[in-house]
Design a protein around this motif. Sequence first.
Motif: not given
Length: 188
Positions: A13-21, A55-57, A136-142
């Motif tokens: 699901r992650c699109i690498g948008c950096y919103t979580c970071a 990967y968001s880590l 914050s994750c817009p795609t529920d990837a986290l």
Amino acid sequence: MKKRLGFYVDAKRCIGCYTCAMACKNQYHQVNGVVWRDIYDLKEELFPHRERAFYSLACNHCENPTCLEVCPVVAYYKRDDGVVVHEQEKCIGCGNCIRSCPYGAPRYNPVEKRAEKCSLCWQRLDADLLPACVLSCPTDALQLIDLATFDEPNAVQFPPGYPRMRRLNPSTRFRMAEMPKIYRREDV
Ligand code: SF4
Ligand code: SF4
């Protein structure tokens, strides 16, 4: 099984948008050049497709945290819910945790001259709020998970490219990115 909180990283699901970071950075106002959560672009040998996967880590809140074992001033402790907390006011900035964590989670704050890392937003958890990155994750990837009840058959603990540290037993779980299916016309 005892409560054990961690992150579910859904690379599909992650699109690498950096919103979580950025949400983490906004929540804790980390100084320039310091991030507690980062996005890692999977290298071509792991995901050979021009649409990249990520990967968001951050800290994995390991069951047996090496950061806690090597700290000479007991600046780390583990909560009953599994969260590994770093108490920065106790830290003397020796760098032992930074050097020993195979996941690169503790970072050096050059202004404070001390280490710091993801807290899994334990103050927010205690107020019944989600961690800032997860919210914050817009795609529920986290997602926030409790391994005592987590039941996702496709989840893996050690995906390709992620250090396989069984002794630490990290609490992050992953869903792997999948290569897009390719269909070919049969009439050409
Ligand atoms: S990922 Fe590193 S900093 Fe986080 S709990 Fe595990 S050993 Fe400690
Ligand atoms: S906010 Fe969600 S989609 Fe964006 S980088 Fe983070 S995990 Fe990936």
